[in-house]
Enzyme design. Structure first.
Site, PDB file in Angstrom:
ATOM      1  N   TYR A 239       0.882  -1.181   0.000  1.00 12.52           N
ATOM      2  CA  TYR A 239       0.000   0.000   0.000  1.00 12.52           C
ATOM      3  C   TYR A 239       0.920   1.232   0.000  1.00 12.52           C
ATOM      4  CZ  TYR A 239      -3.976   2.841   1.676  1.00 12.52           C
ATOM      5  OH  TYR A 239      -4.959   3.797   1.817  1.00 12.52           O
TER       6      TYR A 239
ATOM      7  N   ARG B 290      -5.087  10.692 -11.145  1.00 13.47           N
ATOM      8  CA  ARG B 290      -4.423  11.402 -10.032  1.00 13.47           C
ATOM      9  C   ARG B 290      -3.992  10.342  -9.024  1.00 13.47           C
ATOM     10  NH1 ARG B 290      -4.663  10.689  -5.181  1.00 13.47           N
ATOM     11  NH2 ARG B 290      -6.483  11.672  -4.287  1.00 13.47           N
TER      12      ARG B 290
ATOM     13  N   LYS C 169      -5.504  -1.200  -2.441  1.00 12.64           N
ATOM     14  CA  LYS C 169      -6.680  -0.898  -1.604  1.00 12.64           C
ATOM     15  C   LYS C 169      -7.441  -2.185  -1.315  1.00 12.64           C
ATOM     16  CE  LYS C 169      -6.526   3.737  -1.519  1.00 12.64           C
ATOM     17  NZ  LYS C 169      -6.654   4.645  -0.385  1.00 12.64           N
TER      18      LYS C 169
ATOM     19  N   GLU D  21     -11.485   5.700  -6.826  1.00 14.39           N
ATOM     20  CA  GLU D  21     -10.197   5.997  -6.196  1.00 14.39           C
ATOM     21  C   GLU D  21      -9.279   6.748  -7.149  1.00 14.39           C
ATOM     22  OE1 GLU D  21      -9.618   4.772  -2.848  1.00 14.39           O
ATOM     23  OE2 GLU D  21      -8.089   6.319  -3.048  1.00 14.39           O
ATOM     24  N   ASP D  22      -8.696   7.811  -6.659  1.00 14.50           N
ATOM     25  CA  ASP D  22      -7.663   8.547  -7.377  1.00 14.50           C
ATOM     26  C   ASP D  22      -8.089   9.009  -8.771  1.00 14.50           C
ATOM     27  OD1 ASP D  22      -6.354   8.117  -5.046  1.00 14.50           O
ATOM     28  OD2 ASP D  22      -4.564   7.210  -5.904  1.00 14.50           O
TER      29      ASP D  22
ATOM     30  N   ASP E  23     -13.499   7.419  -2.241  1.00  7.78           N
ATOM     31  CA  ASP E  23     -12.645   7.302  -1.059  1.00  7.78           C
ATOM     32  C   ASP E  23     -11.860   8.588  -0.791  1.00  7.78           C
ATOM     33  OD1 ASP E  23     -11.221   6.010   1.016  1.00  7.78           O
ATOM     34  OD2 ASP E  23      -9.584   5.568  -0.368  1.00  7.78           O
ATOM     35  N   ASP E  24     -11.373   9.227  -1.857  1.00  6.55           N
ATOM     36  CA  ASP E  24     -10.537  10.420  -1.661  1.00  6.55           C
ATOM     37  C   ASP E  24     -11.348  11.586  -1.109  1.00  6.55           C
ATOM     38  OD1 ASP E  24      -7.957   9.444  -2.776  1.00  6.55           O
ATOM     39  OD2 ASP E  24      -9.278   9.061  -4.463  1.00  6.55           O
TER      40      ASP E  24
ATOM     41  N   ASN F 277       0.394  12.080  -0.059  1.00  6.74           N
ATOM     42  CA  ASN F 277       1.138  10.841  -0.327  1.00  6.74           C
ATOM     43  C   ASN F 277       1.773  10.898  -1.706  1.00  6.74           C
ATOM     44  OD1 ASN F 277       0.191   9.566   2.086  1.00  6.74           O
ATOM     45  ND2 ASN F 277      -1.772   9.266   1.074  1.00  6.74           N
TER      46      ASN F 277
HETATM   47  N1  LIG Z   1      -3.886  10.777   3.708  1.00 13.64           N
HETATM   48  C1  LIG Z   1      -4.942  10.424   3.011  1.00 13.64           C
HETATM   49  O1  LIG Z   1      -5.741   9.572   3.429  1.00 13.64           O
HETATM   50  C2  LIG Z   1      -5.188  11.053   1.679  1.00 13.64           C
HETATM   51  C3  LIG Z   1      -6.439  10.896   1.068  1.00 13.64           C
HETATM   52  C4  LIG Z   1      -6.674  11.501  -0.169  1.00 13.64           C
HETATM   53  C5  LIG Z   1      -5.675  12.227  -0.781  1.00 13.64           C
HETATM   54  N2  LIG Z   1      -4.470  12.327  -0.180  1.00 13.64           N
HETATM   55  C6  LIG Z   1      -3.376  13.074  -0.812  1.00 13.64           C
HETATM   56  O2  LIG Z   1      -3.750  14.407  -0.969  1.00 13.64           O
HETATM   57  C7  LIG Z   1      -3.115  14.953  -2.103  1.00 13.64           C
HETATM   58  C8  LIG Z   1      -4.140  15.718  -2.911  1.00 13.64           C
HETATM   59  O3  LIG Z   1      -5.164  14.886  -3.370  1.00 13.64           O
HETATM   60  P1  LIG Z   1      -6.404  15.519  -4.178  1.00 13.64           P
HETATM   61  O4  LIG Z   1      -7.223  14.411  -4.690  1.00 13.64           O
HETATM   62  O5  LIG Z   1      -7.106  16.532  -3.370  1.00 13.64           O
HETATM   63  O6  LIG Z   1      -5.622  16.211  -5.374  1.00 13.64           O
HETATM   64  P2  LIG Z   1      -6.085  17.362  -6.326  1.00 13.64           P
HETATM   65  O7  LIG Z   1      -5.158  17.378  -7.467  1.00 13.64           O
HETATM   66  O8  LIG Z   1      -7.561  17.249  -6.569  1.00 13.64           O
HETATM   67  O9  LIG Z   1      -5.850  18.708  -5.453  1.00 13.64           O
HETATM   68  C9  LIG Z   1      -4.613  19.256  -5.140  1.00 13.64           C
HETATM   69  C10 LIG Z   1      -4.856  20.659  -4.596  1.00 13.64           C
HETATM   70  O10 LIG Z   1      -3.641  21.155  -4.080  1.00 13.64           O
HETATM   71  C11 LIG Z   1      -3.474  22.495  -4.539  1.00 13.64           C
HETATM   72  N3  LIG Z   1      -2.057  22.842  -4.613  1.00 13.64           N
HETATM   73  C12 LIG Z   1      -1.142  22.464  -5.543  1.00 13.64           C
HETATM   74  N4  LIG Z   1       0.049  23.039  -5.286  1.00 13.64           N
HETATM   75  C13 LIG Z   1      -0.108  23.786  -4.171  1.00 13.64           C
HETATM   76  C14 LIG Z   1       0.751  24.634  -3.416  1.00 13.64           C
HETATM   77  N5  LIG Z   1       2.019  24.801  -3.770  1.00 13.64           N
HETATM   78  N6  LIG Z   1       0.243  25.252  -2.333  1.00 13.64           N
HETATM   79  C15 LIG Z   1      -1.039  25.075  -1.969  1.00 13.64           C
HETATM   80  N7  LIG Z   1      -1.908  24.287  -2.644  1.00 13.64           N
HETATM   81  C16 LIG Z   1      -1.445  23.657  -3.731  1.00 13.64           C
HETATM   82  C17 LIG Z   1      -4.124  22.516  -5.910  1.00 13.64           C
HETATM   83  O11 LIG Z   1      -4.449  23.838  -6.300  1.00 13.64           O
HETATM   84  C18 LIG Z   1      -5.333  21.656  -5.643  1.00 13.64           C
HETATM   85  O12 LIG Z   1      -6.349  22.453  -5.086  1.00 13.64           O
HETATM   86  C19 LIG Z   1      -2.443  13.786  -2.823  1.00 13.64           C
HETATM   87  O13 LIG Z   1      -1.073  13.806  -2.526  1.00 13.64           O
HETATM   88  C20 LIG Z   1      -3.065  12.566  -2.201  1.00 13.64           C
HETATM   89  O14 LIG Z   1      -2.164  11.500  -2.140  1.00 13.64           O
HETATM   90  C21 LIG Z   1      -4.205  11.770   1.038  1.00 13.64           C
HETATM   91  O1  LIG Z   2      -3.858   5.838  -1.119  1.00 14.22           O
HETATM   92  C1  LIG Z   2      -3.613   6.384  -0.033  1.00 14.22           C
HETATM   93  O2  LIG Z   2      -2.664   6.033   0.685  1.00 14.22           O
HETATM   94  C2  LIG Z   2      -4.502   7.454   0.512  1.00 14.22           C
HETATM   95  C3  LIG Z   2      -5.287   8.215  -0.478  1.00 14.22           C
HETATM   96  O3  LIG Z   2      -6.316   7.470  -1.041  1.00 14.22           O
HETATM   97  C4  LIG Z   2      -4.486   8.919  -1.515  1.00 14.22           C
HETATM   98  O4  LIG Z   2      -4.971   9.048  -2.632  1.00 14.22           O
HETATM   99  O5  LIG Z   2      -3.394   9.396  -1.193  1.00 14.22           O
HETATM  100 MG   LIG Z   3      -6.678   7.811  -3.036  1.00 17.26          MG
END
Ligand SMILES: NC(=O)c1ccc[n+]([C@@H]2O[C@H](COP(=O)([O-])OP(=O)(O)OC[C@H]3O[C@@H](n4cnc5c(N)ncnc54)[C@H](O)[C@@H]3O)[C@@H](O)[C@H]2O)c1
Ligand SMILES: O=C(O)C[C@H](O)C(=O)O
Ligand SMILES: [Mg+2]
Length: 586
Positions: free
Chosen positions: A126, A179, A197, A268-269, A291-292, A442
């Site tokens: 993962y 993404r 997942k 997802e993603d 999920d996101d 991530n």
């Molecule tokens: N920990 C978790 O469980 C979890 C869950 C979902 C997503 N994520 C992570 O979150 C991140 C974003 O996912 P998402 O689906 O929202 O992506 P996304 O592409 O939809 O959104 C990214 C956002 O970040 C902004 N951004 C980009 N560069 C930036 C900067 N320099 N300063 C401030 N904002 C900035 C963009 O404008 C956009 O609004 C990914 O890395 C993903 O792995 C983590």
């Molecule tokens: O996949 C993960 O580890 C969490 C989340 O779904 C992500 O997109 O980053």
């Molecule tokens: Mg995800």
């Protein structure tokens, strides 16, 4: 301890379909040895070797399951020893390869070692290693896993879905690869994410591995590097857009529903525009969730409520917390909308001004109503510049942090290091006694900051959480800076499990809220005071069972539950009364 027993018992007695049981095997001979669902390798006893035409196809000695297990773990440990001193990337991919080979050969043994060693193996199958695997998938590819529906399959999906060998599928994780974590558009190579997942579904929720299906919807890629890569295994065309794109997703969803009407589809993603659009389009028609947007929101809300508890404040103090969210994508906006709903509920449901305490920042800075081309999904969280003292449209992270002095700084931007030294130092001026830093992006390289950076610059009294795992930090004074993993893995398996067992046809906000609240109340007061907001991944089966039970209770309360297998609504209703009492008196 009784907690673990009670849910495990409830699951195995009542919901035997979620657990692999005896099944009829039609294959014989080498077909069985090459089928990871049924293969036992050298573990086939002589009677089965006779019955299944395996005599002579295996070395004569029968090896017990325990012995096979030890053998695998020994080779794994040797690999660790032999790769010492090599780059992290090399070591991680080597570990993934050895696990992947076992997965492809003998799923029973694979899931046993995964479940028993989840803390050690989750970071390989993962996040974060799965990200590296996706980046290199075309080169790493040996055997297919899951299904691939491409732009070229238009009109064929209704028959293609019958190519999948399993009669029943309960859980599907679907991506279009647009993404992948914070790594961007990886096209067909994103298939690693649904696989990882679903491994977590088996390991954490006990879903039958024969009833899961990872799916890649390959509608092309806009990643020029991949389009030019001779090894690339996906469709070589730019991504479909607009109606053309939606027609492909529609066709897939209808095909799934036709064959397995109750299968749950986890999106997802997906890039943000399609994440929101598909959620809106399908949530009333099919049993699905994103999920996101939704899983992440619940995990983050649980962490935000835990932060309030860690400060020694009552939960109602959440209404006073100032929270800066960096990243206005599917994840950041999902978190904000769930947090705003929680505030609105806590303050008596008026909803007015519920989001005044939240600040949203994207790549162009602070999001306000003055922003041109503001994404409709971000509109509810855009600040009115009149309400901002000394801050204006597009203000930078450091400007916002210095001005707002937030209780919480939460990153879902996908940009590694964006919480730089200056930003972290500014968090020392937070109005909170225990400021919280959530670097949720991530994989590891994309985390907004590392754990060490957070503790050394923002101070030792912070609460820290990251999406990818980091080691706890030695603060040098005998104290340890605890690192939480704020990852949606703590919720999605329970959301899927609860939905499956309830037999609900839709996943409602109430069911998702119940999941989040269950996670939020999981940790004891003592732990939370130490800054431990989420359980250790070692407990993921127990957490998932509790979250699943909470989701079932919510589905029953909302009359969404229709039952599963031989457990009907009435029986679920009775069980949910008992579960509610048990959860309340935990
Ligand atoms: N920990 C978790 O469980 C979890 C869950 C979902 C997503 N994520 C992570 O979150 C991140 C974003 O996912 P998402 O689906 O929202 O992506 P996304 O592409 O939809 O959104 C990214 C956002 O970040 C902004 N951004 C980009 N560069 C930036 C900067 N320099 N300063 C401030 N904002 C900035 C963009 O404008 C956009 O609004 C990914 O890395 C993903 O792995 C983590
Ligand atoms: O996949 C993960 O580890 C969490 C989340 O779904 C992500 O997109 O980053
Ligand atoms: Mg995800």
């Amino acid at each position: 301890m009784w907690k673990v027993v009670r849910f495990a018992a409830a699951r195995s007695r009542r919901f035997s379909t979620a657990i692999p049981g005896p099944c009829k095997v039609h294959k014989r001979g080498t077909d069985i040895l090459h089928d990871p669902w049924f293969n036992k390798d050298t573990g086939f006893p002589l009677t089965e070797r006779d019955r299944l035409g395996l005599r002579g196809l295996l070395p004569p000695r029968v090896i017990s399951f325990e012995h096979q297990y030890d053998r695998f773990m020994n080779s794994y440990r040797s690999l660790e020893k032999n790769t010492q001193g090599q780059s992290d990337r090399f070591v991680s991919l080597s570990k993934w390869r050895i696990l992947n080979r076992l997965h492809d050969r003998n799923e029973t043994l694979y899931y046993r070692v995964l479940i028993d060693n989840i803390k050690e193996f989750a970071p390989i199958i993962y996040t974060p290693t799965v990200g590296l695997v996706c980046e290199n998938y075309s080169g790493l590819f040996r055997r297919p896993r899951g299904m691939y529906f491409s732009a070229k399959d238009k009109g064929e999906m209704m028959s293609m879905i019958y190519n999948w060998p399993s009669d029943q599928v309960d859980m599907i994780v679907l991506t279009d690869g647009s993404r992948i974590l914070g790594l961007g558009d990886l096209g067909v190579q994103g298939i690693g994410i649904p696989i990882g997942k679903l491994d977590m579904y088996v390991a954490a929720a006990g879903i039958n591995p024969q009833k899961i299906l990872p799916v890649m919807l390959d509608v092309g890629t806009n990643n020029q590097k991949l389009l030019e890569d001779p090894l690339y295994l996906g469709v070589r065309q730019p991504r479909l857009e607009g109606e053309e794109y939606l027609l492909i997703v529609d066709e897939f969803m209808e095909a799934v529903h036709a064959r397995w009407p109750k299968a749950i589809v986890q999106f997802e993603d997906f890039q943000m525009k399609w994440a929101f659009e598909t959620l809106k389009r399908y949530r009333e028609r099919f049993c699905m969730f994103n999920d996101d947007i939704q899983g992440t929101a619940g995990v983050a809300l649980a962490g935000l409520l835990g932060t309030v508890r860690s400060q020694g404040q009552p939960l109602s103090d959440f209404l006073k917390q100032k929270i800066v969210v960096v990243g206005a994508g599917s994840a950041g906006l999902g978190v904000l909308s769930m947090a705003v709903q929680a505030v609105s509920r806590m303050s008596g449901g008026s909803g007015t001004d519920a989001n005044s305490q939240f600040f949203l920042i994207d790549k162009d800075g602070l999001v306000t109503t003055e922003r041109s081309n503001l994404d409709p999904a971000a509109v509810p969280f855009a600040k009115n510049p009149r309400d901002l003292e000394g801050l204006s449209e597009g203000a930078s992270i450091i400007e916002v942090v210095k001005k707002v002095k937030p209780h919480v700084l939460l990153g879902l931007s996908g940009v590694g290091g964006v919480f730089n030294t200056e930003v972290l130092k500014a968090m020392r001026e937070s109005v909170s006694t225990k400021p919280a830093i959530f670097a949720m992006s991530n994989p590891t390289m994309n985390a907004e900051c590392t754990a060490i950076e957070a503790f050394s610059h923002a101070g030792e009294n912070i609460v820290f959480a990251s999406g990818s795992p980091f080691e706890n930090v030695d603060l040098g004074n005998g104290e340890v800076g605890h690192v939480n993993q704020a990852n949606n893995m703590y919720l999605f398996p329970g959301i899927g499990l609860g939905t499956l067992l309830s037999g609900a046809r839709h996943i409602t906000d109430g069911m998702l809220r119940a999941a989040a609240e269950c996670l939020a109340s999981y940790m004891t007061e003592d732990d939370v005071r130490k800054g431990i907001l989420y359980p250790s991944i070692d407990c993921i089966r127990d957490v998932t069972a509790e979250v699943g039970a909470a989701v079932v209770c919510a589905a029953v309360a909302e009359k969404q539950a229709e039952g599963h297998g031989d457990v009907g609504f009435k029986e679920l209703e009775n069980m949910s009364k008992v579960w509610k009492i048990l959860i309340t008196h935990r």
